[in-house]
Design an enzyme around this catalytic site. Structure first.
Site, PDB file in Angstrom:
ATOM      1  N   SER A  66       0.803  -1.225   0.000  1.00 26.64           N
ATOM      2  CA  SER A  66       0.000   0.000   0.000  1.00 26.64           C
ATOM      3  C   SER A  66       0.836   1.276   0.000  1.00 26.64           C
ATOM      4  CB  SER A  66      -0.941   0.006   1.209  1.00 26.64           C
ATOM      5  OG  SER A  66      -0.212  -0.097   2.422  1.00 26.64           O
ATOM      6  N   GLY A  73      -1.812  -4.459   0.865  1.00 25.35           N
ATOM      7  CA  GLY A  73      -1.895  -5.695   1.623  1.00 25.35           C
ATOM      8  C   GLY A  73      -0.923  -6.770   1.170  1.00 25.35           C
ATOM      9  N   ASN A  93       3.738  -6.014   5.562  1.00 25.72           N
ATOM     10  CA  ASN A  93       2.567  -6.827   5.914  1.00 25.72           C
ATOM     11  C   ASN A  93       2.956  -8.178   6.500  1.00 25.72           C
ATOM     12  OD1 ASN A  93       0.258  -5.102   5.126  1.00 25.72           O
ATOM     13  ND2 ASN A  93       1.209  -5.233   3.110  1.00 25.72           N
ATOM     14  N   ASP A 119      -5.843   7.002   9.492  1.00 24.82           N
ATOM     15  CA  ASP A 119      -5.508   5.712  10.105  1.00 24.82           C
ATOM     16  C   ASP A 119      -4.177   5.751  10.838  1.00 24.82           C
ATOM     17  OD1 ASP A 119      -3.608   5.656   8.074  1.00 24.82           O
ATOM     18  OD2 ASP A 119      -4.563   4.046   6.959  1.00 24.82           O
ATOM     19  N   HIS A 164      -0.834   5.194   6.942  1.00 25.27           N
ATOM     20  CA  HIS A 164      -0.495   5.483   5.547  1.00 25.27           C
ATOM     21  C   HIS A 164      -0.207   6.965   5.340  1.00 25.27           C
ATOM     22  CE1 HIS A 164      -2.679   1.621   5.246  1.00 25.27           C
ATOM     23  NE2 HIS A 164      -1.763   1.381   4.326  1.00 25.27           N
TER      24      HIS A 164
END
Length: 201
Positions: free
Chosen positions: A28, A65, A94, A175, A178
């Site tokens: 991402s 992801g 991840n 969040d 990011h």
């Protein structure tokens, strides 16, 4: 005979004019998650290359992801399609967030680098980090793995992309993970010194 010769000359000319490709295999952080793709650091890389008259075309094969296992699985087809001169490997975050085996991550990254090199590409590995709440033993070993793989395979290592603004909450989306659009040029500035030396024969 003349027609065959003309065709051959045209074919050679076309091959000479073909632009070298840069393949980005990432998650991402490279897929411009949560921001317009045109404002992501990968798109900004293409803009900088064009502005500085580099002929390279950037092919972004990043998926939000993605893990090192998934990247390794997708890589052969991506290499076959892109035939890249340079491969940027931004994978592993991840794996860490899911507390996966670091030894398996190491093997996956090593294989990604080996396959890319065998395809004739120059390779750049990106260092990844995870939050400290995963415990010091796992967290430190996770980060150390990237430097060790880069050293073993003798490839450049880009420092963690978010280091320059990690303490600035305004540089992240809601969040808190990011990077926002305003942080994308900073990411590019972190990456660029490690890519630029590979852009000339």
């Amino acid at each position: 005979m003349a027609r065959v010769l003309i065709f051959f000359v045209c074919l050679v000319s076309f091959a000479a004019q073909a632009s070298p490709n840069i393949l980005v295999m990432g998650d991402s952080l490279s897929a411009a998650y949560g921001v317009p793709k045109a404002q992501g650091w990968v798109s900004l890389l293409q803009q900088r290359l064009s502005a500085q008259s580099f002929p390279h075309q950037v092919i972004n094969a990043s998926i939000s992801g993605e893990t090192t296992e998934g990247g390794l699985r997708r890589l052969p087809q991506a290499l076959d399609r892109a035939k890249p001169a340079v491969v940027l490997i931004e994978l592993g975050a991840n794996d860490g967030l899911r507390v996966q085996s670091l030894e398996q991550m190491r093997e996956n990254l090593t294989s990604v680098i080996a396959l890319s090199s065998q395809a004739g590409a120059r390779v750049v590995l990106f260092e990844m980090r995870i939050p400290s709440n995963y415990g010091p033993t796992y967290t430190e070993a996770f980060t150390r793995t990237f430097a060790e793989v880069a050293d073993d395979r003798q490839v450049p290592l880009v420092p963690f992309l978010l280091s320059a603004f990690a303490e600035d909450p305004d540089a992240f989306l809601s969040d808190g993970i990011h990077p926002s659009a305003s942080a994308q040029p900073v990411i590019l500035d972190t990456v660029w010194p490690h890519i630029e030396p590979l852009l000339t024969p």
